[in-house]
Scaffold this motif. Structure first.
Motif, PDB file in Angstrom:
ATOM      1  N   ASN A 149       0.921  -1.107  -0.036  1.00  0.00           N
ATOM      2  CA  ASN A 149       0.110   0.142   0.071  1.00  0.00           C
ATOM      3  C   ASN A 149       0.829   1.299  -0.096  1.00  0.00           C
ATOM      4  O   ASN A 149       1.807   1.248   0.732  1.00  0.00           O
ATOM      5  N   PHE A 150       0.646   2.229  -0.645  1.00  0.00           N
ATOM      6  CA  PHE A 150       1.126   3.677  -0.776  1.00  0.00           C
ATOM      7  C   PHE A 150       0.054   4.461  -0.472  1.00  0.00           C
ATOM      8  O   PHE A 150      -0.599   5.010  -1.524  1.00  0.00           O
ATOM      9  N   ASN A 151      -0.408   5.011   0.548  1.00  0.00           N
ATOM     10  CA  ASN A 151      -1.503   5.856   1.101  1.00  0.00           C
ATOM     11  C   ASN A 151      -0.803   7.269   1.004  1.00  0.00           C
ATOM     12  O   ASN A 151       0.383   7.411   1.484  1.00  0.00           O
ATOM     13  N   PHE A 152      -1.617   8.257   0.504  1.00  0.00           N
ATOM     14  CA  PHE A 152      -0.783   9.476   0.551  1.00  0.00           C
ATOM     15  C   PHE A 152      -1.999  10.325   1.416  1.00  0.00           C
ATOM     16  O   PHE A 152      -3.141  10.156   1.461  1.00  0.00           O
ATOM     17  N   PRO A 153      -1.729  11.589   1.890  1.00  0.00           N
ATOM     18  CA  PRO A 153      -2.343  12.466   2.878  1.00  0.00           C
ATOM     19  C   PRO A 153      -3.186  13.282   2.188  1.00  0.00           C
ATOM     20  O   PRO A 153      -4.293  13.738   2.611  1.00  0.00           O
ATOM     21  N   GLU A 154      -2.908  13.536   0.834  1.00  0.00           N
ATOM     22  CA  GLU A 154      -3.903  14.339   0.010  1.00  0.00           C
ATOM     23  C   GLU A 154      -4.040  14.069  -1.454  1.00  0.00           C
ATOM     24  O   GLU A 154      -3.573  12.821  -1.602  1.00  0.00           O
ATOM     25  N   ASP A 155      -4.982  14.631  -2.116  1.00  0.00           N
ATOM     26  CA  ASP A 155      -5.342  14.227  -3.323  1.00  0.00           C
ATOM     27  C   ASP A 155      -4.157  14.943  -4.455  1.00  0.00           C
ATOM     28  O   ASP A 155      -4.813  15.644  -5.234  1.00  0.00           O
ATOM     29  N   HIS A 156      -3.122  14.080  -4.391  1.00  0.00           N
ATOM     30  CA  HIS A 156      -2.151  14.787  -5.165  1.00  0.00           C
ATOM     31  C   HIS A 156      -2.236  14.266  -6.788  1.00  0.00           C
ATOM     32  O   HIS A 156      -3.024  13.547  -7.009  1.00  0.00           O
ATOM     33  N   MET A 157      -1.624  15.060  -7.526  1.00  0.00           N
ATOM     34  CA  MET A 157      -1.693  14.581  -8.931  1.00  0.00           C
ATOM     35  C   MET A 157      -0.726  13.616  -9.166  1.00  0.00           C
ATOM     36  O   MET A 157       0.205  13.299  -8.680  1.00  0.00           O
ATOM     37  N   ILE A 158      -1.055  12.629 -10.412  1.00  0.00           N
ATOM     38  CA  ILE A 158      -0.207  11.423 -10.336  1.00  0.00           C
ATOM     39  C   ILE A 158       0.019  11.324 -12.047  1.00  0.00           C
ATOM     40  O   ILE A 158      -0.853  11.473 -12.793  1.00  0.00           O
ATOM     41  N   TYR A 159       1.141  10.838 -12.350  1.00  0.00           N
ATOM     42  CA  TYR A 159       1.415  10.340 -13.731  1.00  0.00           C
ATOM     43  C   TYR A 159       1.165   8.837 -13.490  1.00  0.00           C
ATOM     44  O   TYR A 159       1.985   8.338 -13.112  1.00  0.00           O
ATOM     45  N   ILE A 160       0.195   8.336 -14.494  1.00  0.00           N
ATOM     46  CA  ILE A 160       0.075   7.087 -14.204  1.00  0.00           C
ATOM     47  C   ILE A 160      -0.343   6.277 -15.584  1.00  0.00           C
ATOM     48  O   ILE A 160      -1.021   7.051 -16.288  1.00  0.00           O
ATOM     49  N   PRO A 161       0.386   5.105 -16.008  1.00  0.00           N
ATOM     50  CA  PRO A 161       0.064   4.430 -17.254  1.00  0.00           C
ATOM     51  C   PRO A 161      -0.750   3.258 -17.199  1.00  0.00           C
ATOM     52  O   PRO A 161      -0.557   2.256 -16.670  1.00  0.00           O
TER      53      PRO A 161
END
Length: 663
Positions: A149-161
């Motif tokens: 799991n990689f939980n993030f504290p905020e709704d960050h932007m992601i580059y995802i393929p």
């Protein structure tokens, strides 16, 4: 070979009795990077969670770590710590066929050992963190799943393929998909993605997620996690049934998967789960974490491994001209490619698909005299590589490797694996080991991203797993945008078989996808700069020899750029916008810069040069390159260390230089 300059080791042992563990509600362990900016906290309670921060900003919020065995046993549930050990390692690695010759390997490590004969290892570097499971059991066991799991504290932007349409086997993909730039909360919950992915954090920080030292285990995909702003690992089930199919029957498609992901030996280390952290985007252009985390070389003698450049036939559709024979997949054509390679200092030629009958590996078509081609190339000092589809090679591995090694072939380009389940990962290691025994190099096309195999088996000199130039033959993908994303994301994992070198170049308005006479998007100098910018120990010249002969200045520059280096310096860049890198081989520096479809001005700081006087051969976009993308200007100027060069990059443009001591 490991050259040790300094080792600082601090051992801290904590032994906890069974009664103490039972009374203990939660235990916390902390680990800091050598510069103390990155902090890892591991909490042991009912479960195991880890938290990561950088410069006091939380990167990964508490995220559970666990592994479930087929018998229902859960490693990481109600864990009981048996002992722990902390130490600091400060040493160096002598890199082989890499972007630098010496790697500073400095990290702090925490080893946790639990009852039930399993453990966790955490490492904190100045550029990121990683953890892995270990087991110490006598008998083999089966893994049903691993919870990553990689939980993030905020709704960050992601580059995802994203991977392919889940209506098919979603795990069977080419690993070439484009990046979606979206908030974490908008990740499609009905499909999966492949690593690396890149998450944007506050204050210009970034976090890339991938894995390292993947061996006898399925590769890690990623999907939307259980929380709103999270990712979790996903793993392909072990293949139980397969059938031949795909392009020319060269692939093996999984038709039935097990409900477990791996069968494994009882005592081993599992792949590293990696978070690479940067404070500035340009730091991502020169990161070594995957190489550091990989297993040490398993080849004692590497003197025979000679990466370099190679002429390529397939992208340009064998379209040579001005000759008195019919160009195509035949002996005369490959002699022509050989002559071009010899005349320009290109180390190898490649016979891509078509030299063998469809679905075969041990025969040639009538128009190919392989012995004659190898003999002719050898007389010119040029090596010969052969392309092979995955399945014919896997079915005839021992005979094929022995046969072509004895004939004098230098290496194999292996294509269409298109999977990373445990069985396929085992294939990578098996063929790497056996090819090394026959002194054959390997280029994995149709492959998953590298995870450090090129360190463990240095005869592996490149990987695809990238949307390379070949796609311009049929796709209107925005390549200048993609070109300025992959150095910060995919290239973090390792070298890329992108295959640059187009001599027919087009502006955004003029580009067309043409299969037989392909062109690139962006300027000529954009293509030249990719030979410096992109890591590729085995680097192809995508265009045909006739086109290169018509462009001797560009060809001479491409031929002059090495494929491995002694030093790399990240100069400047921003994900998806531009990138600039300097690399050194001996006392000569090479600089490459590219931009997306936005023209821009950069300042190239020459502080990386040692003191002294230098000459620079510079290629820059011509004044009309915004409309006529082949327009460029070559000039030779005098430069010194510390000077600032003002550089203009046209739309989709580039800048490239070769800088050497003045005579």
């Amino acid at each position: 070979m490991l050259r040790i300059t300094k080792i600082i080791t601090l051992f801290v042992f904590v032994t906890v009795s069974s009664s103490a563990v039972l009374a203990q509600k939660e235990t916390s362990f902390t680990l800091a990077s050598p510069n103390s900016e990155i902090q890892v906290e591991v909490n042991i309670g009912k479960n195991i969670t880890w938290t990561v921060s950088n410069r006091s900003h939380q990167v990964i919020s508490p995220s559970r770590i666990a592994m479930t065995l087929e018998n229902g046993e859960e490693l990481g549930t109600t864990p009981k710590v048996r002992d722990s050990e902390k130490k600091e390692i400060n040493t160096t690695i002598d890199a082989i066929n890499y972007k630098k010759d010496i790697i500073e390997d400095h990290y702090n490590q925490l080893i946790l050992k639990f009852n039930k004969n399993y453990g966790l290892i955490f490492r904190a570097y100045d550029s990121g963190v990683a953890y892995r499971f270990t087991t110490n059991r006598k008998k083999e066991f089966t893994i049903a799943s691993e919870e990553v799991n990689f939980n993030f504290p905020e709704d960050h932007m992601i580059y995802i393929p994203y991977a392919n349409d889940p209506a098919n086997d979603v795990y069977q993909i080419s690993f070439e998909n484009l990046y979606q730039h979206i908030p974490l909360s908008e990740i499609n919950k009905d499909t999966i993605a492949f690593a690396p992915v890149l998450v944007e954090l506050p204050n210009g920080m970034k976090a890339a997620i991938t894995e390292a030292d993947l061996e006898s285990y399925p590769g890690m995909f990623l999907k939307a996690g259980d929380n709103d702003f999270s990712l979790k690992g996903e793993f392909a089930g072990y293949p139980l049934e397969e059938e031949q199919g795909g392009h020319n029957g060269l692939q093996s498609f999984v038709t039935k998967r097990a409900d477990y992901i791996a069968k494994t030996s009882g005592s081993r280390s599992f792949p590293w789960r990696v978070v690479i952290i940067s404070n500035e985007d340009k730091e991502l252009l020169n990161n070594d974490m995957i190489y550091k985390l990989a297993s040490a070389p398993r080849i004692d003698d590497t003197s025979w491994i000679e990466p370099g450049k190679v002429t390529w036939d397939w992208w340009n559709d064998w379209n040579i001209s001005g000759v008195d024979f019919k160009a195509g997949i035949n002996t005369e054509t490959y002699k022509y490619y050989t002559d071009f390679a010899a005349e320009n200092g290109i180390e190898n030629i490649l016979l891509d698909e078509g030299w063998a009958p469809k679905g075969e590996i041990l025969n040639t078509i009538p128009d190919i005299d392989l012995d004659e081609i190898i003999s002719y190339a050898g007389s010119k000092g040029v090596g010969v590589w052969l392309w092979s589809g995955y399945l014919p090679l896997a079915q005839n591995m021992d005979e094929a490797l022995a046969t072509y090694s004895e004939m004098g072939v230098k290496g194999l380009k292996v294509d269409f694996m298109n999977r990373d389940d445990q069985k396929m990962v085992d294939f990578y290691y098996e063929i790497s080991r056996k090819a090394a025994e026959h002194q054959l190099m390997l280029d994995f096309h149709g492959s998953y991203k590298p995870t450090g195999l090129q360190r463990t088996y240095p005869n592996v000199v490149n990987f695809e797993g990238v949307r390379g130039l070949e796609n311009t033959k049929w796709s209107n993908t925005d390549f200048p945008l993609y070109d300025t994303r992959v150095p910060y994301i995919r290239m973090l994992a390792g070298p890329m078989d992108y295959t640059p070198g187009a001599m027919i170049n087009a502006s955004k308005d003029n580009f067309r996808a043409i299969h037989s006479a392909p062109m690139s998007q962006g300027t000529r100098v954009h293509q030249l700069a990719l030979y410096v910018l992109y890591e590729a120990p085995f680097n192809m010249l995508a265009d045909n020899p006739t086109n290169y002969k018509d462009e001797p200045e560009s060809t001479a520059f491409i031929a002059s750029v090495p494929t491995t280096f002694d030093e790399t310096v990240a100069l400047d860049g921003k994900v998806g916008e531009y990138a600039a890198i300097a690399r050194r081989k001996h006392d000569i520096w090479y600089v490459g810069a590219i931009t997306n479809w936005d023209a821009r001005d950069l300042e190239i700081d020459l502080s990386f040069l040692p003191e002294g006087d230098y000459e620079a051969v510079i290629f820059k976009d011509g004044v009309n390159a915004d409309k006529e993308a082949t327009d460029y200007k070559r000039e030779v100027i005098n430069v010194k260390s510390g000077e600032q060069l003002n550089v203009h990059l046209a739309n989709g443009g580039g800048w490239a230089a070769r800088i050497y001591p003045a005579q």
